[in-house]
Structure formats: structure tokens, C-alpha cells
Scaffold this motif. Structure first.
Motif, PDB file in Angstrom:
ATOM      1  N   UNK A 253     128.835  -4.002  17.473  1.00 24.02           N
ATOM      2  CA  UNK A 253     128.510  -2.645  17.012  1.00 24.02           C
ATOM      3  C   UNK A 253     127.000  -2.419  17.038  1.00 24.02           C
ATOM      4  N   UNK A 254     126.260  -3.439  16.622  1.00 21.79           N
ATOM      5  CA  UNK A 254     124.805  -3.303  16.571  1.00 21.79           C
ATOM      6  C   UNK A 254     124.211  -3.147  17.968  1.00 21.79           C
ATOM      7  N   UNK A 278     128.605   0.817  11.023  1.00 26.41           N
ATOM      8  CA  UNK A 278     129.746  -0.100  11.077  1.00 26.41           C
ATOM      9  C   UNK A 278     129.273  -1.550  11.155  1.00 26.41           C
ATOM     10  N   UNK A 279     128.179  -1.777  11.868  1.00 26.81           N
ATOM     11  CA  UNK A 279     127.622  -3.123  11.961  1.00 26.81           C
ATOM     12  C   UNK A 279     127.219  -3.634  10.576  1.00 26.81           C
ATOM     13  N   UNK A 280     126.577  -2.762   9.786  1.00 26.65           N
ATOM     14  CA  UNK A 280     126.151  -3.140   8.428  1.00 26.65           C
ATOM     15  C   UNK A 280     127.368  -3.419   7.548  1.00 26.65           C
ATOM     16  N   UNK A 285     131.058  -7.114   4.657  1.00 25.77           N
ATOM     17  CA  UNK A 285     132.416  -7.583   4.403  1.00 25.77           C
ATOM     18  C   UNK A 285     132.522  -9.082   4.664  1.00 25.77           C
ATOM     19  N   UNK A 286     131.874  -9.530   5.757  1.00 25.17           N
ATOM     20  CA  UNK A 286     131.908 -10.952   6.085  1.00 25.17           C
ATOM     21  C   UNK A 286     131.181 -11.764   5.024  1.00 25.17           C
ATOM     22  N   UNK A 287     130.044 -11.243   4.524  1.00 28.85           N
ATOM     23  CA  UNK A 287     129.288 -11.944   3.490  1.00 28.85           C
ATOM     24  C   UNK A 287     130.083 -12.035   2.190  1.00 28.85           C
TER      25      UNK A 287
END
Length: 306
Positions: A253-254, A278-280, A285-287
């Protein structure tokens, strides 16, 4: 053994001679009786390379003497590519010098050529470390079928897409950037996703191709996609939705967001913001998932034991 190898070589040369030498006459009314011979030769060439592929996969290495077929496979790819291109040209612009029956025979041969492509491309991929120019041209022939989907017979489109699904991520990555194949193929697939009239197998194959392509793209491919294709705004919107549905990684996305912000082309600024946002969100979410995951020290702690 040596005798079997020699016999296989002779069989393949005979098949190729039928395709290579008879086809120039197949459009003549005088030689309509050889149309089925040519079509069967095309089909049998595909079966021949299927057997070679099985032999390679079974032994997990290229058997002695198999390199003999590389030059023949290149010639076959080129000849079959000419048949596919002829069918596309006939579909785009109806020839005044060909009858309806002649055009139908051209379609049948192109359909068979796309099917034979699958086995021959797989053999080329198994036998080489990197695709060569003829290999890349074969991929472009298949992509052109997808690009001209409005005009080309649906069976040809389905066969072309099915063949493209066999190209794995590593092979896509090894394709030279100068050919702009990856960006062009992704653009063609995105255009097809906007159409709802295709059979389910076509939708499935488009999804499989995009899954391999998006993981092989680099920044140059993305810039190529943004500058070299029509309907790019709509295609990017389709791509964004597809990436969301398929949980694409934040880096993807980034990359598209950065490319949209730096390109000289006139795009809707909000689309770039959507990719960046969306990248952020994906990173957060992953973090969060990593924070919730118990550490190794926690799982081995004596405090948890009864």
C-alpha cells in the motif's frame, strides 16, 4: 536412454515441421483439408512438452540431453505466438481477404496455441535460470489476448489466462524491466476485474495472476503502471479494493501511495491518501497483534504452572 531420446527428438521435429511448414498454407482454400492436421500437431506439441515436464519434475533435475529441446521450444513459442497474434488481429479488424471460415480456423488454432503455450512455457521455466527474449514475447502475446478481451473469443482469453497463472513469483521477478511486462499484465488484469460478464474460471485466474504479480512488483513497475496504460484511475481503484480484500502487506500500500504522490500524472489525490492511510492502519494492526502475542518467557513461566 539414448534411443528413446533420439526417437523423442525425431517426433518433436516432425510435429514442428507440421506446424511450421503447413500453417502458411492453412489460410488457402486449396489447403483446407490440412487444417485438422495442423490443429492436431499444435495440440500434440503441447502434450509432448507436458511429458518432458513430468520427466524433469520426477527426477528433480534436467535429464541428460534435454537441452536439445530448448531451441525447438523457442521456435515453437515463436510460431504459436504468430498464430495467437493473427487471431487477435482478425478479431480487432475483420480482414476483407479472409472468409468467415478462414477466421474461425485461425481462432481454433490460436486457442490450441494458448493451450500448448502452457506446457512449453513451463518447460522453458524449468530448463532456464532466467526467461529469455522469446519467453518474454510469449508472455506478451498472452497479455495481448487479455487486453483485447472485448474482441477476442472467450475460449482464447480463458486459455491465455490459465497459461499466465503458471508463471510463479520468481519468474515474474526475473522478467526484464525494459519490457514493461509486469505493469502491462497487471493493468490488463485490473481492466478485466471491472467486467462482470466473464465465466468464473476467468475471474479465478485473474485473481491468481494478480496474487503473483503484486508480490513481484518494484517501484519502477509501479511507475510504469501509472504512466503507460489507459483507464488507470479506475484500475487503481479496483487494485485498492482487491488489496484490501486480500489483506496485502502494508509495504505494498505504501509503495503505491508514494508512487501516486510523486508521479507527474494527474490523479485524484484522495486515492493516494487511501493507499497511505491503509498502509498505516495495516502496520498498526500488525503491531497490535504482536503486542498481544505472548512472549516466550511468558509461556515458559513457572507462575503459570499449577
Amino acid at each position: 536412454n539414448r534411443n528413446g531420446h533420439t526417437l523423442s527428438t525425431i517426433c518433436h521435429l516432425y510435429l514442428f515441421a507440421m506446424v511450421d511448414n503447413v500453417c502458411p498454407f492453412s489460410l488457402s482454400l486449396t489447403y483446407f483439408h490440412v487444417i485438422k492436421v495442423v490443429s492436431n500437431a499444435i495440440r500434440t506439441s503441447g502434450h509432448f512438452y507436458t511429458l518432458l515436464n513430468l520427466q524433469i519434475l520426477k527426477s528433480d533435475e534436467i535429464p541428460t540431453g534435454m537441452d536439445t529441446y530448448l531451441e525447438l521450444s523457442d521456435r515453437c513459442l515463436k510460431k504459436l505466438g504468430d498464430m495467437i497474434n493473427q487471431a487477435v488481429e482478425d478479431a480487432i479488424q475483420v480482414s476483407e481477404t479472409k472468409s468467415w471460415k478462414q477466421r474461425m480456423n485461425t481462432k481454433k488454432q490460436a486457442w490450441g496455441a494458448c493451450q500448448a503455450y502452457s506446457s512449453i512455457l513451463q518447460y522453458s521455466s524449468l530448463s532456464r535460470n532466467l526467461p529469455n527474449e522469446i519467453f518474454e514475447m510469449a508472455i506478451l502475446n498472452l497479455i495481448r489476448c487479455v487486453e483485447c478481451a472485448h474482441d477476442v473469443n472467450e475460449k482464447i482469453i480463458a486459455s491465455a489466462l490459465s497459461c499466465l497463472t503458471l508463471i510463479d513469483v520468481e519468474t515474474w521477478k526475473s522478467v526484464s524491466f525494459e519490457s514493461r511486462i509486469r505493469g502491462r499484465c497487471l493493468s490488463a488484469c485490473l481492466s478485466k476485474k471491472a467486467l462482470k460478464s466473464f465465466i468464473p474460471s476467468i475471474e479465478r485466474d485473474v485473481h491468481l495472476i494478480m496474487s503473483s504479480l503484486t508480490f513481484s512488483l518494484n517501484d519502477q513497475d509501479i511507475q510504469s503502471l501509472l504512466t503507460g496504460h489507459e483507464n488507470i484511475q479506475e484500475n487503481l481503484e479496483n487494485l485498492y479494493l482487491w488489496m484490501v480484500d486480500n489483506a496485502s502487506p502494508s509495504q505494498m500500500f505504501e509503495s503505491f501511495g508514494d508512487a501516486l504522490l510523486t508521479t507527474s500524472m494527474n490523479f485524484d489525490f484522495s486515492l493516494a491518501q487511501r493507499f497511505k492511510s491503509r498502509a498505516v492502519c495495516t502496520k498498526r494492526r500488525l503491531r497490535s497483534m504482536e503486542d498481544l502475542r505472548p512472549s516466550e518467557s511468558d509461556t515458559n513461566s513457572d507462575d503459570d504452572e499449577l
